[in-house]
Design a protein around this motif. Structure first.
Motif, short mmCIF file in Angstrom:
data_model
loop_
_atom_site.label_atom_id
_atom_site.label_comp_id
_atom_site.label_asym_id
_atom_site.label_seq_id
_atom_site.Cartn_x
_atom_site.Cartn_y
_atom_site.Cartn_z
N THR A 95 -1.72 19.85 20.65
CA THR A 95 -1.75 18.39 20.54
C THR A 95 -0.92 17.94 19.34
O THR A 95 -0.17 16.97 19.43
CB THR A 95 -3.21 17.91 20.41
OG1 THR A 95 -3.93 18.42 21.52
CG2 THR A 95 -3.30 16.40 20.40
N ARG A 98 2.62 18.27 20.25
CA ARG A 98 3.02 17.20 21.18
C ARG A 98 3.30 15.91 20.39
O ARG A 98 4.28 15.23 20.65
CB ARG A 98 1.89 17.00 22.19
CG ARG A 98 2.33 16.33 23.46
CD ARG A 98 1.20 16.32 24.45
NE ARG A 98 1.13 17.50 25.27
CZ ARG A 98 0.00 18.17 25.54
NH1 ARG A 98 -1.15 17.77 25.06
NH2 ARG A 98 0.04 19.23 26.31
N THR A 131 6.90 14.21 20.10
CA THR A 131 7.08 12.84 20.59
C THR A 131 7.70 11.99 19.49
O THR A 131 8.62 11.19 19.75
CB THR A 131 5.72 12.25 21.03
OG1 THR A 131 5.14 13.14 21.95
CG2 THR A 131 5.89 10.88 21.66
N PRO A 188 6.28 10.61 27.57
CA PRO A 188 5.36 11.77 27.53
C PRO A 188 5.75 12.89 28.50
O PRO A 188 5.71 14.05 28.16
CB PRO A 188 4.00 11.18 27.91
CG PRO A 188 4.13 9.72 27.70
CD PRO A 188 5.57 9.35 27.83
N GLN A 189 6.15 12.51 29.72
CA GLN A 189 6.49 13.54 30.71
C GLN A 189 7.74 14.32 30.29
O GLN A 189 7.83 15.53 30.47
CB GLN A 189 6.76 12.89 32.08
CG GLN A 189 5.52 12.37 32.75
CD GLN A 189 4.73 13.49 33.42
OE1 GLN A 189 5.15 14.65 33.42
NE2 GLN A 189 3.57 13.16 33.96
N GLU A 208 7.01 16.65 27.50
CA GLU A 208 6.31 17.81 28.06
C GLU A 208 7.31 18.81 28.65
O GLU A 208 7.20 20.01 28.47
CB GLU A 208 5.37 17.30 29.16
CG GLU A 208 4.15 18.11 29.41
CD GLU A 208 3.21 18.17 28.20
OE1 GLU A 208 3.12 17.20 27.43
OE2 GLU A 208 2.58 19.23 28.06
N ARG A 209 8.31 18.29 29.36
CA ARG A 209 9.31 19.17 29.97
C ARG A 209 10.11 19.91 28.90
O ARG A 209 10.41 21.09 29.05
CB ARG A 209 10.27 18.35 30.85
CG ARG A 209 9.63 18.00 32.18
CD ARG A 209 10.50 17.07 33.01
NE ARG A 209 9.80 16.76 34.24
CZ ARG A 209 10.27 17.02 35.46
NH1 ARG A 209 11.45 17.53 35.62
NH2 ARG A 209 9.55 16.72 36.52
#
Ligand code: HEM
Length: 287
Positions: free
Chosen positions: A24, A27, A31, A72-73, A76-77
């Motif tokens: 997290t 991430r 981001t 976000p997607q 993630e990739r």
């Protein structure tokens, strides 16, 4: 009362775990770093020549279905690709470096001469990288010898499958190929327990033809990069990256292992890891 509060705690746990899990934090950090870059691409930003970017972020944006073209997607990739690309290359290269440093007299002069012969005005170019058969063989052999996880092609069978010999894989089964044994199969590889850096520029067992393939070729007995439909798409990049690093090290440095030391690889689950504590002694060369 006591029991129900215990119950609540247990039910809360997954969300607490996710909130404080390292992933997290990564991430959030990713981001923070990537959001403006991704937003620019989503807004159609062009490069300094007014052309569409030719880079990984652009390819990911273009390949994502519209519903997944979100920050976000896409973060993630990118993180998933980092997982696929970084430790794999690091581990393969580290193991190859140990092989080089274990037998410097045997390999360094020959590999260095090959790199020097392919350089244009002393520079390593794309053309140099494309024509280094000995270096390519050395890296491929390092992949065969060191980096064989116990299981390759790990798959979950979502429906039953019957092979032509009648072997049935039931739905729900987890399967994989015994990679370690395949890559050390004596019916395919001469002296498979020996590291032999020029194995792949020589000849196939019992054949007069040179061995097929280069660092990036996958086959049933060489699955460093998997095999078949889902074979690693990053292997062309990874091979060039590793060749560039090894070629640069060969031109700039002499290296050997600290006397009396040897790599002690170990396994985490089915994954073979290179020794993380070994020291390679490095000396600058006069260029
Ligand atoms: C020496 C370095 C590397 C090794 C040893 C390696 C190995 C592998 C292996 C074993 C697989 C699974 C194949 C299968 O199950 O059939 C795989 C898949 C994959 N790799 Fe690599 N990889 C490396 C570098 C990279 C790099 C640099 C990238 C991206 C820049 C990358 C991206 C991927 C992706 C996206 C997949 C999933 C492919 C799919 O499921 O269709 N890999 N890799």
């Amino acid at each position: 009362m006591k029991d129900s509060s215990k119950m609540q705690l247990i039910m809360l746990e997954p969300s607490i775990v996710i909130k404080f899990a390292p992933v997290t934090r990564y991430r959030w950090a990713a981001t923070k770093y990537l959001k403006q870059i991704i937003q620019d691409r989503l807004d159609g930003k062009l490069d300094e020549n007014g052309e569409k970017y030719e880079d990984l972020i652009q390819w990911l944006v273009d390949a994502a279905p519209p519903i997944e073209r979100t920050i976000p997607q896409l973060v993630e990739r990118i993180m998933a690709l980092n997982v696929a690309s970084i430790h794999t290359t690091t581990m393969t290269f580290t193991a190859a470096l140990y092989n080089l440093a274990m037998e410097p007299e045997k390999y360094i002069p020959i590999l260095r001469a090959e790199v020097l012969g392919g350089c244009a005005d002393g520079q390593i170019t794309v053309e140099t990288l494309a024509d280094l058969p000995k270096l390519d063989s050395f890296l491929r052999e390092a992949g065969r010898f060191n980096n064989a996880g116990l299981l390759s092609l790990q798959r979950n069978a979502i429906k039953p499958f019957t092979f032509s010999d009648g072997t049935v894989i039931p739905a729900g089964a987890k399967i994989g190929c015994p990679n370690l044994f395949l890559q050390r199969d004596p019916s395919i590889y001469d002296n498979p327990e020996q590291f032999d850096g020029f194995r792949f520029v020589r000849q196939e067992k019992g054949s007069t033809q040179p061995l097929k393939g280069s660092m990036v070729t996958t086959d049933a007995a060489y699955q460093l990069f998997g095999h078949g439909k889902h074979a690693c798409p990053g292997r062309f990049f990874a091979a060039n990256e590793m060749k560039m690093m090894l070629a640069t090290l060969l031109l700039r440095y002499d290296m050997k292992l600290a006397p009396g030391t040897r790599p002690e690889p170990f396994f985490i689950g089915t994954i073979s890891m290179p020794d993380t504590k070994l020291k390679v002694l490095v000396k600058s060369r006069d260029l």
